[in-house]
Design a protein around this motif. Structure first.
Motif, PDB file in Angstrom:
ATOM      1  N   ARG A 159       0.835  -1.209   0.000  1.00 33.74           N
ATOM      2  CA  ARG A 159       0.000   0.000   0.000  1.00 33.74           C
ATOM      3  C   ARG A 159       0.869   1.258   0.000  1.00 33.74           C
ATOM      4  O   ARG A 159       0.526   2.253  -0.653  1.00 33.74           O
ATOM      5  CB  ARG A 159      -0.910   0.003   1.231  1.00 33.74           C
ATOM      6  CG  ARG A 159      -1.871  -1.181   1.293  1.00 33.74           C
ATOM      7  CD  ARG A 159      -2.739  -1.264   0.064  1.00 33.74           C
ATOM      8  NE  ARG A 159      -3.634  -2.420   0.124  1.00 33.74           N
ATOM      9  CZ  ARG A 159      -4.479  -2.755  -0.861  1.00 33.74           C
ATOM     10  NH1 ARG A 159      -4.520  -2.022  -1.975  1.00 33.74           N
ATOM     11  NH2 ARG A 159      -5.259  -3.822  -0.752  1.00 33.74           N
ATOM     12  N   GLY A 199      -6.150   5.687   1.784  1.00 34.20           N
ATOM     13  CA  GLY A 199      -7.058   5.044   2.736  1.00 34.20           C
ATOM     14  C   GLY A 199      -6.708   3.586   2.951  1.00 34.20           C
ATOM     15  O   GLY A 199      -6.746   3.089   4.092  1.00 34.20           O
ATOM     16  N   TYR A 200      -6.360   2.902   1.873  1.00 31.98           N
ATOM     17  CA  TYR A 200      -5.932   1.501   1.997  1.00 31.98           C
ATOM     18  C   TYR A 200      -4.658   1.394   2.835  1.00 31.98           C
ATOM     19  O   TYR A 200      -4.482   0.433   3.603  1.00 31.98           O
ATOM     20  CB  TYR A 200      -5.687   0.904   0.617  1.00 31.98           C
ATOM     21  CG  TYR A 200      -6.934   0.781  -0.225  1.00 31.98           C
ATOM     22  CD1 TYR A 200      -8.165   0.532   0.350  1.00 31.98           C
ATOM     23  CD2 TYR A 200      -6.879   0.919  -1.622  1.00 31.98           C
ATOM     24  CE1 TYR A 200      -9.315   0.422  -0.418  1.00 31.98           C
ATOM     25  CE2 TYR A 200      -8.022   0.799  -2.397  1.00 31.98           C
ATOM     26  CZ  TYR A 200      -9.233   0.562  -1.790  1.00 31.98           C
ATOM     27  OH  TYR A 200     -10.363   0.448  -2.552  1.00 31.98           O
ATOM     28  N   GLN A 203      -5.576   1.587   6.487  1.00 33.56           N
ATOM     29  CA  GLN A 203      -6.133   0.304   6.918  1.00 33.56           C
ATOM     30  C   GLN A 203      -5.028  -0.731   7.112  1.00 33.56           C
ATOM     31  O   GLN A 203      -5.072  -1.535   8.058  1.00 33.56           O
ATOM     32  CB  GLN A 203      -7.147  -0.187   5.887  1.00 33.56           C
ATOM     33  CG  GLN A 203      -8.382   0.687   5.779  1.00 33.56           C
ATOM     34  CD  GLN A 203      -9.341   0.215   4.694  1.00 33.56           C
ATOM     35  OE1 GLN A 203      -9.120  -0.821   4.056  1.00 33.56           O
ATOM     36  NE2 GLN A 203     -10.396   0.972   4.467  1.00 33.56           N
ATOM     37  N   ALA A 204      -4.032  -0.718   6.222  1.00 35.85           N
ATOM     38  CA  ALA A 204      -2.915  -1.660   6.342  1.00 35.85           C
ATOM     39  C   ALA A 204      -2.085  -1.348   7.583  1.00 35.85           C
ATOM     40  O   ALA A 204      -1.593  -2.261   8.260  1.00 35.85           O
ATOM     41  CB  ALA A 204      -2.041  -1.593   5.096  1.00 35.85           C
ATOM     42  N   GLU A 205      -1.931  -0.067   7.904  1.00 27.45           N
ATOM     43  CA  GLU A 205      -1.208   0.304   9.127  1.00 27.45           C
ATOM     44  C   GLU A 205      -1.942  -0.196  10.368  1.00 27.45           C
ATOM     45  O   GLU A 205      -1.329  -0.720  11.304  1.00 27.45           O
ATOM     46  CB  GLU A 205      -1.046   1.828   9.185  1.00 27.45           C
ATOM     47  CG  GLU A 205      -0.074   2.381   8.158  1.00 27.45           C
ATOM     48  CD  GLU A 205      -0.049   3.894   8.141  1.00 27.45           C
ATOM     49  OE1 GLU A 205       0.953   4.468   7.648  1.00 27.45           O
ATOM     50  OE2 GLU A 205      -1.019   4.511   8.616  1.00 27.45           O
ATOM     51  N   LEU A 206      -3.262  -0.032  10.357  1.00 30.92           N
ATOM     52  CA  LEU A 206      -4.065  -0.516  11.481  1.00 30.92           C
ATOM     53  C   LEU A 206      -3.960  -2.035  11.609  1.00 30.92           C
ATOM     54  O   LEU A 206      -3.819  -2.567  12.725  1.00 30.92           O
ATOM     55  CB  LEU A 206      -5.524  -0.106  11.297  1.00 30.92           C
ATOM     56  CG  LEU A 206      -6.513  -0.630  12.347  1.00 30.92           C
ATOM     57  CD1 LEU A 206      -6.130  -0.136  13.734  1.00 30.92           C
ATOM     58  CD2 LEU A 206      -7.938  -0.214  11.995  1.00 30.92           C
ATOM     59  N   ALA A 207      -4.012  -2.733  10.484  1.00 29.78           N
ATOM     60  CA  ALA A 207      -3.907  -4.195  10.503  1.00 29.78           C
ATOM     61  C   ALA A 207      -2.546  -4.643  11.033  1.00 29.78           C
ATOM     62  O   ALA A 207      -2.443  -5.627  11.774  1.00 29.78           O
ATOM     63  CB  ALA A 207      -4.137  -4.755   9.102  1.00 29.78           C
ATOM     64  N   THR A 210      -2.469  -4.002  14.823  1.00 28.57           N
ATOM     65  CA  THR A 210      -3.340  -4.976  15.483  1.00 28.57           C
ATOM     66  C   THR A 210      -2.689  -6.354  15.526  1.00 28.57           C
ATOM     67  O   THR A 210      -2.719  -7.042  16.562  1.00 28.57           O
ATOM     68  CB  THR A 210      -4.693  -5.062  14.764  1.00 28.57           C
ATOM     69  OG1 THR A 210      -5.316  -3.768  14.750  1.00 28.57           O
ATOM     70  CG2 THR A 210      -5.614  -6.052  15.458  1.00 28.57           C
TER      71      THR A 210
END
Length: 227
Positions: A159, A199-200, A203-207, A210
């Motif tokens: 990403r 935005g993707y 989301q990849a950073e959050l994943a 996590t």
């Protein structure tokens, strides 16, 4: 205008091809460090509370088995009687004088001891089997979380690369738009695509964060502390 459309098509095609090359080149398989993975598994087995609980249950079961074996002696009761040589007992006359040792046997307890020991031994085996089962479970769980973390990192790299490619394409289109070589619609579509890629990336950073948190929860320590 046809030349401008051709230029735009070539530019967008280069952007898509670059993104696909990033997608094809990113893989987490090459990032797997099996030696490091074994360290992670050992760390989890050392620190995770459930592992300590299983070991404590095994130790308790072993202690109960040892106790059950020693309790064989409970079936036997020893006592002594002292009859002075100079005394004469007319109510309960005795033949022997001095100290007399008496041993009594509780038949019920004696017969029940093999079953008590057998039950304690089976309880210890159950505790050991449960410990072995959980060792396999936590090993598989650490591997799964480790692979998820590497996969999330690979997706984040993908990403991030797509965002960089998108920024490059937008800069080129902005320059072409200012020169009047492409329309605002084309430039706006490139901006929209860049926003989507950004935005993707979020989301990849959050994943990734996590996945790292989930792995550290099982390890009991920070991932950076595992050397």
């Amino acid at each position: 205008m046809n030349n401008k459309l051709k230029f735009l098509s070539i530019l967008l095609l280069c952007f898509l091809l670059t993104t696909r090359l990033h997608a094809q080149g990113e893989t987490f398989i090459a990032d797997i460090n099996y030696q490091y993975l074994e360290k992670l598994i050992a760390t989890a087995k050392k620190n995770y509370p459930e592992v300590k609980l299983r070991q404590a249950q095994v130790n308790l079961a072993k202690s109960n088995l040892t106790q059950a074996k020693v309790l064989w002696l409970d079936a036997f009761t020893a006592s002594y009687i002292y009859s002075p040589r100079s005394s004469l007992n007319l109510i309960q006359p005795t033949i022997f004088n001095g100290y007399q040792l008496a041993i009594s046997v509780n038949i019920g307890q004696l017969l029940s001891k093999p079953f008590v020991v057998r039950s304690a031994r089976e309880t210890m085996r159950i505790a050991q089997y449960q410990q072995q089962e959980y060792d396999l479970s936590i090993t598989a769980n650490v591997k799964r979380l480790y692979y998820q973390y590497l996969s999330a990192q690979a997706d984040l790299r993908l990403r991030s690369g797509a965002v960089i490619d998108g920024e490059t394409a937008v800069k080129q289109l902005k320059y072409s738009f200012q020169k009047g070589e492409v329309t605002f619609q084309v430039y706006n579509e490139a901006l929209t695509s860049l926003y989507l890629q950004a935005g993707y990336k979020v989301q990849a950073e959050l994943a990734t964060v996590t996945a790292k948190t989930n792995l550290e929860e099982v390890l009991g320590v920070r991932l950076e502390d595992v050397k």
